[in-house]
Design a protein around this motif. Sequence first.
Motif, mmCIF file in Angstrom:
data_model
loop_
_atom_site.group_PDB
_atom_site.id
_atom_site.type_symbol
_atom_site.label_atom_id
_atom_site.label_comp_id
_atom_site.label_asym_id
_atom_site.label_seq_id
_atom_site.Cartn_x
_atom_site.Cartn_y
_atom_site.Cartn_z
ATOM 1 N N ASP A 1 0.839 -1.193 0.000
ATOM 2 C CA ASP A 1 0.000 0.000 0.000
ATOM 3 C C ASP A 1 0.880 1.252 0.000
ATOM 4 O O ASP A 1 2.098 1.167 -0.156
ATOM 5 C CB ASP A 1 -0.973 -0.005 1.189
ATOM 6 N N LYS A 2 0.258 2.395 0.194
ATOM 7 C CA LYS A 2 1.013 3.656 0.127
ATOM 8 C C LYS A 2 2.111 3.737 1.193
ATOM 9 O O LYS A 2 3.156 4.344 0.972
ATOM 10 C CB LYS A 2 0.058 4.849 0.247
ATOM 11 N N PHE A 3 1.880 3.077 2.357
ATOM 12 C CA PHE A 3 2.906 3.093 3.401
ATOM 13 C C PHE A 3 4.144 2.319 2.954
ATOM 14 O O PHE A 3 5.272 2.730 3.232
ATOM 15 C CB PHE A 3 2.335 2.502 4.697
ATOM 16 N N MET B 1 4.044 2.319 -8.110
ATOM 17 C CA MET B 1 2.912 2.505 -7.187
ATOM 18 C C MET B 1 1.619 2.719 -7.981
ATOM 19 O O MET B 1 0.597 2.069 -7.724
ATOM 20 C CB MET B 1 3.220 3.719 -6.304
ATOM 21 N N THR B 2 1.675 3.614 -8.970
ATOM 22 C CA THR B 2 0.495 3.944 -9.780
ATOM 23 C C THR B 2 0.063 2.754 -10.623
ATOM 24 O O THR B 2 -1.135 2.427 -10.696
ATOM 25 C CB THR B 2 0.794 5.150 -10.689
ATOM 26 N N CYS C 1 -2.155 1.601 -6.723
ATOM 27 C CA CYS C 1 -2.056 2.291 -5.437
ATOM 28 C C CYS C 1 -1.877 3.782 -5.710
ATOM 29 O O CYS C 1 -0.828 4.218 -6.199
ATOM 30 C CB CYS C 1 -0.891 1.739 -4.625
ATOM 31 N N GLU C 2 -2.893 4.556 -5.429
ATOM 32 C CA GLU C 2 -2.875 5.981 -5.760
ATOM 33 C C GLU C 2 -1.961 6.742 -4.808
ATOM 34 O O GLU C 2 -2.102 6.660 -3.580
ATOM 35 C CB GLU C 2 -4.300 6.548 -5.659
ATOM 36 N N TYR D 1 3.661 12.650 -2.628
ATOM 37 C CA TYR D 1 4.072 13.824 -3.404
ATOM 38 C C TYR D 1 4.960 14.750 -2.588
ATOM 39 O O TYR D 1 5.944 15.316 -3.099
ATOM 40 C CB TYR D 1 2.846 14.574 -3.918
ATOM 41 N N GLY D 2 4.653 14.906 -1.306
ATOM 42 C CA GLY D 2 5.474 15.757 -0.445
ATOM 43 C C GLY D 2 6.895 15.226 -0.331
ATOM 44 O O GLY D 2 7.872 15.991 -0.362
ATOM 45 N N THR D 3 7.007 13.896 -0.201
ATOM 46 C CA THR D 3 8.332 13.263 -0.124
ATOM 47 C C THR D 3 9.110 13.472 -1.419
ATOM 48 O O THR D 3 10.303 13.808 -1.413
ATOM 49 C CB THR D 3 8.184 11.754 0.167
#
Length: 769
Positions: free
Chosen positions: A549-551, A576-577, A581-582, A588-590
Amino acid sequence: MAFSSSLKCFSWSLPHTAIPHPPPLFLPHKPSSSNHFATVSFATAQHRDHLSHHLPPDFTPKQLLDALRRQNDETAAFRIFDWASKQPNFTPAPSVYREVLLKLAKVGSFDSMKRVLDEMKLAGCEMDSGSFLIFVESYANFDMFDEIPGVVEMMEVEYGTKPDTHFYNFLLNVLVDANRLKLVETAHSGMVNRRIEPDVSTFNILIKALCKAHQIRPATLLMEEMRSYGLSPDEKTFTTLMQGYIEQGNLDAALRIKEQMVATGCSATNVTVNVLINGLCKEGRIVEALDFIQRMSSDGFYPDQFTFNTLVNGLCKGGHVKHALEMMDLMLQEGFDLDVFTYNSLISGLCKIGEVDEAVELLEQMVSRDCSPNTVTYNTLISTLCKENQVEEATGLARVLTSKGILPDVCTFNSLIQGLCITRNHHTAMELFEEMKNKGCQPDEFTYNMLIDSFCSRGKLKEALGLMKEMELNGCARNVVIYNTLIDGFCKNKKIKEAEEIFDQMELQGVSRNSVTYNTLIDGLCKNRRVEEAAELMDQMIMEGLKPDKFTYNSLLTYFCKQGDIKKAADIVQAMTSNGCEPDIVTYGTLIGGLCKAGRVEVASRLLRTVQMKGMNLTPQAYNPVIQALFKRRRTTEATRLFREMMEKGDPPDAITYKIVFRGLCNGGGPIGEAVDFVLEMTENGYIPEFPSFYQLAEGLCALSMEDTLIKLVELVMATAKFSEGEVSMIRGFLKIRKFQDALATIANILCDERSQRGRWQAQPKSRN
C-alpha cells in the motif's frame, strides 16, 4: 418441517449420552469439573433433626410442601424430605417431589435428582414431562448443554414418560437461547421422528434459531410452511423475522414483513413497533422513526420506556445529543423514570462530543435520582477523561466506583493504564497493572499491548519481551498486534536484527503477518539503509497474498529521496500507480522534498502545481521544501508569496514552516521590518522564533538603534513561551539597563533548557477561522 435442510452449513450429530444406573441418593453439592458429588445414602442420612422443620407427626402433604419451600438451604430441605419420607403417614405427592427436584436442581445434584425420580416411580407417583424439564433447565444453568438431548431418552426408557409438544418447545427454546444450534437440530430431529406435532411456538422457536444462524431466507420459508400444518403465524413469528432482518442490516425487508403482518390481520404489539423503531434508530433514520411512531399512534400504540430509551440512544449515536436531552425531558413529563440505560446513552453521547463536564453533571443527577450507575457508566466517563489527559480526574472516578461496591473490570483498568501511558506516567501504569492482577482482574491483549508499547517507546525492549512472555503464561494468546508493536519498537530503537527475529518467530508461532507487519519492518530496513532487503521483503509480502500500500511505497520513496536518487524515486511512484495504489499527499510531499534536495526546484514547483490541480489539500510537507529551497537561492519574494499562498489555500503552516520563513527573512538581506512583522505574526499564532535567527534579528535592530522594537519583541517571545515571573523579571532588568546581550543570553539559556523545550517549543498553534 424443513429445518434440517435450512442449516446445511452445520455438521449435525446426535451426542451419545449414556444413562447410568441410578446410584444411591446424594446430598446436594455444586457440580465440579469432574462432576463428582459427596455421597450420603438416602436411607441412612444423618442429622435428621426433625425439630428444626416444625412438622407435626401427622403432617399433611401441604404442610410438608410449605416446610420445603421455606428452606433456603438445599441440604436442609433435603433432610426434611428424607425424614418425612420415612414417616408412616407420608403420602407421595407430585408437588412434594417436584419441590425437592427444584431444590436439588439449584445446586446441580443431578444424580440425587435421578434418585428422587426412582423414588417417585417406586411410590407409584404420577410423572409428567414437567419433572424432566427441571433437568433441562438445570443442565442449561450449569452449561451442560450436551446432556440435554439425553433427558428425552431417560424419560422414555427409564420412566415411561412420553415427551409432548410443550416439553420439546421448552427444550428447543433453551438450546436456541444458548445458541447451541447443532443441538437444536438434534432435538428437532428427535421431535420429528417421534411424530410429535409442532405448534405455533415450535415454529417461532425454530425461526428464531435460523435467524440467529443468519439464515433469514430459510426462516421466511419456514413461516410459509406453517400453513401446511394448519397453523397461522402470530405476532411473535413476524416480530422474530423482523428482528432477524434488522440484525442483518436489511431494515426495508423488516418493514415489508410488517406490512405482510398487517395484511394477514395480525395486530402489532408494542414489542413489534419497538423492534422496528430500534432498527430505524440503528441506521440513523431518526426522523423516520419519529414519523413511524406518529403513524402507529393512530393505531393505538403508546411509547413505553423501551421506545424512549431507543430514541435517546439513537439520537446520541447520531450526534444529536441536544435533541436526546429534550427527549429525556419529555420522558419525565410523560411520567417515565430514567433508568441506567437512558443515562448511559446520554453520558456516552455527551462524551463523544467532548462535553465531559456536562456528562459528569448528568452522573451526579443520576445518583441524586436514586438511579445506580453501573460499570458501563463509569467506564464511559473514565475512558473519555483519560483520552482528554485528565487522568487524575479519571482515577478519582474509579475510586468512587470502588467505594460504591462496583468492581472495576478490565475496561476500567485499560482506560486508566492507557491514560497513564499517554501522559508518560509509565511507572504508575505498571503499578496499576500489578494492582489489577492482585484484585483478580485478568489483563487482556489490549492491556499487554499498551504496556509493551510503553516499554518500547522508552527503549526498554527487554522488559517488553518479558511482558510478552508473561502474557503467554497467563493464557493470553500472542497476536499480530503484539508482534507488530514489538517489531516497531525494535525498529525505532535501531535493533533491526532483533526485529527480523521477531518477524520470523511469528511464522513459528502460527501468527499470520499482515500489511502492518511488513510495512513496519520495510520502513525499519529503509531507515537503516538496507533498501535491497526491504525490496525483497516487499516481494515476499506479495507472495503471501498481501498487496503493498502507500505506506510500503512511501518508505522506499523516502529512502531514495534522502539519497538524492530521483530516478529511482520516480520509478517507485510509477510502480505505485501501475499497481493500482494511488499516491497520496505524503508521496508527493516526499518526492517534492527529494527534488529540492537534488537542486531541481523548478521541477518541484511544477509538481506542487500538478498536485494542486488534482484537488489534493496541500500540507506543510509539500510546501516547506520548496519555500526553503527558494529562500536558499535568495528568491525571497517568491518564497514569501508561496508561504502566503499556503496560508490561503493549504493546511495551516507548522513550526517548521515558520522556522524556514523566519530564518529566510533574517538571512535574505531584505528590509528588517519584514522580519519584525513576521515575529509578530508567528507569536500571534502561538509559535516561538528560532533563537539563532532571533539573535541575528536582535543584532540588526541594535545596529539600527531600534532597541525599543527589540524590547517589544522580547516581551512577545516571553509571553508566548510562558516564562515564569522570575525569568521575566530578570530579563526585564537587563533590558532596563540596556544590557541586551545579557538579556538575549538569558533567553537562550531558558529556551535551550531541555525541560522547557517540551512545554515551550511545542506551543499550541491557534486555529484559523
